[in-house]
Design a protein around this motif. Structure first.
Motif, PDB file in Angstrom:
ATOM      1  N   LYS A  42      10.765 -40.124 -80.290  1.00 50.66           N
ATOM      2  CA  LYS A  42      11.849 -39.505 -79.527  1.00 50.66           C
ATOM      3  C   LYS A  42      12.375 -38.270 -80.255  1.00 50.66           C
ATOM      4  O   LYS A  42      12.620 -37.234 -79.636  1.00 50.66           O
ATOM      5  CB  LYS A  42      12.977 -40.515 -79.321  1.00 50.66           C
ATOM      6  N   GLU A  43      12.530 -38.365 -81.580  1.00 51.21           N
ATOM      7  CA  GLU A  43      12.999 -37.221 -82.358  1.00 51.21           C
ATOM      8  C   GLU A  43      12.014 -36.061 -82.272  1.00 51.21           C
ATOM      9  O   GLU A  43      12.419 -34.905 -82.140  1.00 51.21           O
ATOM     10  CB  GLU A  43      13.195 -37.622 -83.815  1.00 51.21           C
ATOM     11  N   ARG A  44      10.739 -36.352 -82.346  1.00 51.46           N
ATOM     12  CA  ARG A  44       9.736 -35.290 -82.262  1.00 51.46           C
ATOM     13  C   ARG A  44       9.750 -34.630 -80.890  1.00 51.46           C
ATOM     14  O   ARG A  44       9.569 -33.426 -80.768  1.00 51.46           O
ATOM     15  CB  ARG A  44       8.347 -35.844 -82.550  1.00 51.46           C
ATOM     16  N   ALA A  45       9.960 -35.411 -79.845  1.00 50.55           N
ATOM     17  CA  ALA A  45       9.991 -34.855 -78.498  1.00 50.55           C
ATOM     18  C   ALA A  45      11.198 -33.938 -78.320  1.00 50.55           C
ATOM     19  O   ALA A  45      11.110 -32.893 -77.665  1.00 50.55           O
ATOM     20  CB  ALA A  45      10.020 -35.978 -77.468  1.00 50.55           C
ATOM     21  N   GLU A  46      12.321 -34.321 -78.909  1.00 55.47           N
ATOM     22  CA  GLU A  46      13.516 -33.483 -78.804  1.00 55.47           C
ATOM     23  C   GLU A  46      13.346 -32.183 -79.580  1.00 55.47           C
ATOM     24  O   GLU A  46      13.827 -31.132 -79.155  1.00 55.47           O
ATOM     25  CB  GLU A  46      14.737 -34.246 -79.313  1.00 55.47           C
ATOM     26  N   LYS A  47      12.658 -32.215 -80.715  1.00 54.61           N
ATOM     27  CA  LYS A  47      12.428 -31.004 -81.501  1.00 54.61           C
ATOM     28  C   LYS A  47      11.455 -30.073 -80.796  1.00 54.61           C
ATOM     29  O   LYS A  47      11.536 -28.858 -80.944  1.00 54.61           O
ATOM     30  CB  LYS A  47      11.877 -31.359 -82.878  1.00 54.61           C
ATOM     31  N   ALA A  48      10.539 -30.616 -80.025  1.00 48.88           N
ATOM     32  CA  ALA A  48       9.505 -29.810 -79.382  1.00 48.88           C
ATOM     33  C   ALA A  48      10.014 -29.087 -78.136  1.00 48.88           C
ATOM     34  O   ALA A  48       9.380 -28.141 -77.679  1.00 48.88           O
ATOM     35  CB  ALA A  48       8.317 -30.688 -79.014  1.00 48.88           C
ATOM     36  N   LYS A  49      11.153 -29.503 -77.603  1.00 51.14           N
ATOM     37  CA  LYS A  49      11.681 -28.846 -76.403  1.00 51.14           C
ATOM     38  C   LYS A  49      12.091 -27.413 -76.745  1.00 51.14           C
ATOM     39  O   LYS A  49      12.750 -27.178 -77.751  1.00 51.14           O
ATOM     40  CB  LYS A  49      12.895 -29.598 -75.863  1.00 51.14           C
ATOM     41  N   PRO A  50      11.715 -26.464 -75.892  1.00 46.23           N
ATOM     42  CA  PRO A  50      12.145 -25.085 -76.147  1.00 46.23           C
ATOM     43  C   PRO A  50      13.644 -24.948 -75.885  1.00 46.23           C
ATOM     44  O   PRO A  50      14.189 -25.514 -74.937  1.00 46.23           O
ATOM     45  CB  PRO A  50      11.326 -24.256 -75.163  1.00 46.23           C
ATOM     46  N   LYS A  51      14.279 -24.188 -76.761  1.00 53.27           N
ATOM     47  CA  LYS A  51      15.715 -23.973 -76.595  1.00 53.27           C
ATOM     48  C   LYS A  51      15.925 -22.857 -75.583  1.00 53.27           C
ATOM     49  O   LYS A  51      15.174 -21.885 -75.537  1.00 53.27           O
ATOM     50  CB  LYS A  51      16.337 -23.619 -77.931  1.00 53.27           C
ATOM     51  N   PRO A  52      16.955 -22.967 -74.763  1.00 52.13           N
ATOM     52  CA  PRO A  52      17.208 -21.911 -73.776  1.00 52.13           C
ATOM     53  C   PRO A  52      17.646 -20.624 -74.477  1.00 52.13           C
ATOM     54  O   PRO A  52      18.282 -20.671 -75.522  1.00 52.13           O
ATOM     55  CB  PRO A  52      18.328 -22.484 -72.915  1.00 52.13           C
TER      56      PRO A  52
END
Length: 60
Positions: A42-52
């Protein structure tokens, strides 16, 4: 004659108690590993999301 039980004959070792303890330990370890794996994923998935972007891109 009476039936013999595990308590009557101490020569026969009962393995059900230690097996139950070992099974509980293995199950606990598996559960802990699954929880750690899912939280790391879950932590890795949140880090991989592009920031707006901070400023929106102007398009005409």
């Amino acid at each position: 004659m009476t039936k013999k039980t595990d308590k009557d004959s101490p020569k026969e070792a009962s393995w059900t108690g230690p097996a139950a303890i070992a099974g509980a330990a293995i199950g606990s370890a598996a559960l802990a590993a699954a929880l750690l794996y899912s939280s790391r994923r879950k932590e890795r998935a949140e880090k991989a999301k592009p920031k707006p972007p901070v400023d929106p891109i102007d398009t005409d």
